[in-house]
Design a protein around this motif. Structure first.
Motif, PDB file in Angstrom:
ATOM      1  N   ARG A  15      -8.216   6.898  -4.260  1.00 41.51           N
ATOM      2  CA  ARG A  15      -8.115   8.192  -3.759  1.00 41.51           C
ATOM      3  C   ARG A  15      -7.531   9.285  -4.559  1.00 41.51           C
ATOM      4  O   ARG A  15      -7.873  10.522  -4.814  1.00 41.51           O
ATOM      5  N   TYR A  16      -6.569   8.882  -5.619  1.00 40.67           N
ATOM      6  CA  TYR A  16      -5.900   9.719  -6.424  1.00 40.67           C
ATOM      7  C   TYR A  16      -6.642   9.919  -7.706  1.00 40.67           C
ATOM      8  O   TYR A  16      -6.086  10.405  -8.659  1.00 40.67           O
ATOM      9  N   ILE A  25      -5.640   3.408  -2.726  1.00 38.61           N
ATOM     10  CA  ILE A  25      -4.741   4.505  -2.994  1.00 38.61           C
ATOM     11  C   ILE A  25      -5.094   4.864  -4.404  1.00 38.61           C
ATOM     12  O   ILE A  25      -5.370   6.208  -4.716  1.00 38.61           O
ATOM     13  N   LYS A  30      -6.404  -5.498  -3.230  1.00 47.04           N
ATOM     14  CA  LYS A  30      -7.587  -4.996  -2.286  1.00 47.04           C
ATOM     15  C   LYS A  30      -7.238  -3.942  -1.597  1.00 47.04           C
ATOM     16  O   LYS A  30      -7.635  -2.854  -1.619  1.00 47.04           O
ATOM     17  N   PHE A  67     -15.599   0.665  -5.848  1.00 46.93           N
ATOM     18  CA  PHE A  67     -14.186   1.436  -6.329  1.00 46.93           C
ATOM     19  C   PHE A  67     -14.387   1.499  -7.707  1.00 46.93           C
ATOM     20  O   PHE A  67     -15.066   0.477  -8.643  1.00 46.93           O
ATOM     21  N   VAL A 126       0.881  -1.324   0.071  1.00 47.83           N
ATOM     22  CA  VAL A 126      -0.069  -0.034   0.027  1.00 47.83           C
ATOM     23  C   VAL A 126       0.828   1.495  -0.045  1.00 47.83           C
ATOM     24  O   VAL A 126       0.725   2.238  -0.887  1.00 47.83           O
ATOM     25  N   GLN A 127       1.853   1.261   0.754  1.00 48.63           N
ATOM     26  CA  GLN A 127       2.780   2.475   0.966  1.00 48.63           C
ATOM     27  C   GLN A 127       3.513   2.696  -0.506  1.00 48.63           C
ATOM     28  O   GLN A 127       3.542   3.587  -0.993  1.00 48.63           O
ATOM     29  N   ALA A 128       3.910   1.507  -0.921  1.00 47.61           N
ATOM     30  CA  ALA A 128       4.601   1.557  -2.338  1.00 47.61           C
ATOM     31  C   ALA A 128       3.533   2.368  -3.548  1.00 47.61           C
ATOM     32  O   ALA A 128       3.893   3.222  -4.218  1.00 47.61           O
ATOM     33  N   GLU A 167       1.317   4.351  -2.926  1.00 43.18           N
ATOM     34  CA  GLU A 167       1.147   5.637  -2.535  1.00 43.18           C
ATOM     35  C   GLU A 167       2.421   6.426  -2.778  1.00 43.18           C
ATOM     36  O   GLU A 167       2.440   7.647  -3.459  1.00 43.18           O
ATOM     37  N   PHE A 168       3.316   5.792  -2.798  1.00 46.24           N
ATOM     38  CA  PHE A 168       4.826   6.468  -3.241  1.00 46.24           C
ATOM     39  C   PHE A 168       4.896   6.654  -4.599  1.00 46.24           C
ATOM     40  O   PHE A 168       5.298   7.732  -4.993  1.00 46.24           O
ATOM     41  N   ASN A 191       2.470   9.538  -5.509  1.00 48.33           N
ATOM     42  CA  ASN A 191       2.582  10.956  -4.792  1.00 48.33           C
ATOM     43  C   ASN A 191       3.989  11.174  -4.935  1.00 48.33           C
ATOM     44  O   ASN A 191       4.101  12.538  -5.541  1.00 48.33           O
ATOM     45  N   GLN A 192       4.992  10.530  -5.028  1.00 51.35           N
ATOM     46  CA  GLN A 192       6.339  10.956  -5.114  1.00 51.35           C
ATOM     47  C   GLN A 192       6.950  10.581  -6.685  1.00 51.35           C
ATOM     48  O   GLN A 192       7.567  11.473  -7.067  1.00 51.35           O
ATOM     49  N   GLN A 236     -16.002  -3.492  -3.392  1.00 49.31           N
ATOM     50  CA  GLN A 236     -15.686  -2.293  -2.452  1.00 49.31           C
ATOM     51  C   GLN A 236     -16.383  -1.058  -3.102  1.00 49.31           C
ATOM     52  O   GLN A 236     -16.281   0.014  -2.443  1.00 49.31           O
TER      53      GLN A 236
END
Lengths: 315, 395
Positions: B117-118, B114, B109, B137, B84-86, B88-89, B92-93, B135
């Motif tokens: 959201r974006y 993420i 899932k 989405f 999940v972090q990846a 967003e990274f 975002n980055q 879900q």
């Protein structure tokens, strides 16, 4: 410095106030940088777990690997409670209480073991809870995992609330750790760490104090797990009972300084910074490079960063 | 000094804004290390092949311009939270325009939140469980049909060819996909009056299945259905052989579709039946850059020392091919426009006909049922691509 440390309450109050400022200031400052918010939340989580571990592993000198067990238990407690329609606050309460209730008798039993034996026994708790959670699929969803209700809500709001909760939890853990360190409990734990037999001889009720430290630590881990579950929104047994939840706080505390109040905080910052740097820049050798760096740090600063600085200042 | 250099490169992605429209940036979080590493590498091979083919063709057609593709990989170490972090990274980055999801149903899932959201379209090449797509989405699209599309044709085939098969044993890894498969198998059995005489789960990482298999043998099933991943299934199969278990039908999902499964088991793999979302022996013509299944297999073999692609690799390539078709249709890199193009896509590709249902999961694909015969996977269903007849009994 002297006047500050003269009252035992100033430190904890400052920690809580600083935590509150950070918790509500950070989203305002970097609210548009969702990734930074995530990193900050992760850092606060590691700080919380490292401080919790330090109560047992640092102050008392018992190398516990049970962090992941209470972390996972807390995560599942709130997930199951929320699925049953309980409000969030009662889920947090349940996470803390369940972890403490499990930790007290379990700690009382295994804190009679020392060194490696204690480490292995505490590690077993992670495996046992993971298996129980996986097997009890009527309640926990087993390997299918659990979706927390409300996880599909406004993601920015979820991220902000998670950061606020996590930072306040970290500050509260730090304040608690300061109180313990300065108080009678901390003194007793320090005696146990230095020489348990002598401490018992001097009239310190070692089994009771050790169990109290272990239980406090477990309750904090449970709360951290609950906050994590609400933040991520989907948990399964192999995620929340991952042994890395036990190992990373230990590394963070080792880097910062085991048994010091601020060691876990400094160590977590250094650890997260290195981990992020390695992970971003080295595609598949990130973890390996992180390991090398940690080994170097431990070799160069064997007692950790905080004791290293203090010693330099003293000399 | 080392750290200085590293931090300089760490900051570099922050300056990626300016060139955003000169290339198509796709974020691909993969489990390149950890227990899922073999699966992660398969997915990477599929993506790389698509990207290489795009480069050869001079880029992706977007609104009359040919844009090059850049896939930005991130290793999430087989840990879902880091996956999940990846995601967003990467958004975002690294300023990714699109995402290919992390591996498997669970991580896809978790990561899809993420994308939502974006407003970044995310294509999931390895997530089949309907629970991933329910879900609500809008930005998640999957190239695998629901798990019931694997068990239903199998159950239909077995009961038609062998009416004497009455007792079924279900044995599955306690993990999202295998549990979901077991669930579907239970439903398919109930619909045909087959009695489930054994129904158990095994823990992730189990190596010794003797106790469970002995218990299963006592129930004397005619049909044994095992759900898990390749390592589990190779172990279960060889331990069944050691125990002398010979059910009339043995079905395993999702290992036999891989060449490695046949290599590891040799003769013991004979007559093991399975189903997969795709197989190199299917024959589809497509409007995508690979043009046909046969050509895709050829291109793949040429790129990877003669290896035959399996469904995981092909699905990864198809994620790219499908995104490319949607980009051509949308004529822009804007997330919401590409999302709408994906949602209304109705095309033929080397992967099969592609159309996404209301939840974003593909609903136009008929997964083939196949059986290992003489060391080769032979397709039995659907009839258009059938290559052999069902055989009973195992070695």
């Amino acid at each position: 410095m002297k006047t500050l440390s003269s009252s035992p309450w100033i430190g904890p109050v400052l920690a809580l106030a600083g935590g509150a400022i950070l918790a509500f200031g950070l989203p305002v400052l970097v609210g548009d940088q969702a990734y930074l918010l995530r990193l900050a939340t992760q850092l606060a989580l590691l700080v919380t777990l490292a401080i919790a571990w330090n109560l047992v592993g640092g102050f008392t000198g018992y190398p516990s690997f049970a962090t992941a067990a209470f972390f996972g238990l807390g995560a599942y407690a709130i997930a199951v409670a929320q699925q049953a329609g309980w409000p969030a606050w009662s889920g947090f309460l349940l996470a803390a209480v369940l972890s403490a209730l499990l930790a007290a008798p379990f700690g009382f039993a295994i804190l009679r073991l020392r060194g490696h034996y204690f480490a292995i026994a505490s590690l077993m708790l992670v495996t046992i809870l993971k298996e129980v959670t996986t097997g009890w699929s009527d309640l926990t969803g087993g390997g299918m995992g659990i979706n927390l209700p409300g996880a599909g809500g406004n993601p920015t709001a979820i991220a902000t609330v998670a950061l606020e909760t996590m930072v306040i939890l970290a500050a509260a853990a730090l304040a608690l750790s300061m109180i313990v360190a300065k108080g009678r409990l901390g003194f007793g734990l320090a005696c146990i760490r230095m020489n348990e037999t002598a401490a018992m001889g001097a009239g310190i009720d070692a089994p009771r104090l050790k169990t109290i430290a272990f239980t406090l630590s477990a309750a904090i881990c449970g709360l951290a797990g609950a906050t994590y579950a609400r933040w991520i929104g989907y948990i399964d047994p192999s995620d929340v009972y991952d042994v890395m939840w036990s190992v990373r706080p230990i590394i963070a505390a080792l880097i910062g300084g085991v048994g010091t109040v601020f060691g876990p905080v400094v160590g977590s910052i250094v650890y997260i910074a290195f981990e992020e740097l390695m992970w971003r820049n080295l595609l598949t050798f990130g973890t390996g490079a992180l390991g090398v760096l940690i080994a170097l740090l431990v070799l160069l600063l064997p007692a950790g960063i905080i004791p290293g600085i203090l010693r330099r200042r003293a000399s | 000094m080392l750290l200085g250099g590293l931090s300089a490169t760490a900051l570099a992605p922050g300056f990626a804004f300016g060139q955003a429209t000169n290339e198509i940036r796709i974020g691909a979080p993969l489990p390149l290390t950890g227990p899922l590493a073999p699966e992660g590498r398969k997915q990477k091979r599929g993506y790389d092949l698509w990207a290489a083919q795009v480069t050869k063709d001079g880029g992706v057609d977007v609104g009359g311009r040919k844009l090059p593709v850049r896939i930005i990989y991130s290793d999430y170490q087989s840990a879902t939270p880091r996956g999940v972090q990846a995601c967003e990274f990467l958004v975002n980055q690294e300023k990714a325009h699109f995402l290919f999801s992390p591996f498997g149903s669970g991580a896809a899932k978790a990561g899809s939140a993420i994308a939502e959201r974006y407003k970044i379209p995310m294509i999931a090449p390895t997530a089949s469980s309907v629970e991933v797509y329910d879900q609500g989405f809008k930005y998640l699209f999957g190239t695998f049909t629901p798990n019931s599309t694997l068990t239903e044709p199998l159950a239909k085939l077995v009961t038609e060819k062998a009416p004497d098969v009455k007792k079924v044993a279900i044995f599955s890894r306690n993990d999202l996909l295998p549990l979901s498969l077991a669930n579907e198998m239970r439903k398919s059995s109930a619909a045909r009056n087959l009695s489930v005489v054994y129904d158990e789960k095994f823990a992730i990482g189990t190596l010794d299945f003797a106790a469970a298999l002995t218990q299963m043998r006592a129930a004397a099933p005619d049909w044994v259905f095992v759900g898990g991943y390749i390592n589990d299934l190779v172990q279960v199969r060889s331990q069944m052989r050691d125990l002398g278990m010979k059910p009339k039908v043995l079905t395993m999902i999702a290992g036999p579709a891989y060449e490695e499964y046949i290599q590891a088991l040799k003769g013991a793999a004979e007559n093991v039946s399975s189903a997969a979302w795709w197989h190199p022996s299917v024959r589809y013509e497509g409007e995508d850059l690979f043009r046909s299944t046969a050509n895709y297999v050829e291109v793949f073999k040429a790129a990877y020392n003669g290896d035959t692609p399996d469904y995981a690799e092909a699905s990864a390539s198809s994620a790219g091919a499908i995104l490319q078709l949607a980009l051509k249709k949308a004529g822009t890199l804007e997330g919401p426009a590409v999302r709408d193009a994906l949602a209304s896509l109705n095309v033929r590709t080397f992967w099969g006909p592609v159309h996404f249902g209301a939840t974003g999961q593909i609903d136009s694909l008929t997964p083939p049922v196949f059986q290992i015969q003489e060391g080769k996977a032979v397709v039995l269903v659907p009839d258009e691509i059938k290559r052999g007849e069902f055989r009973f009994g195992i070695a």
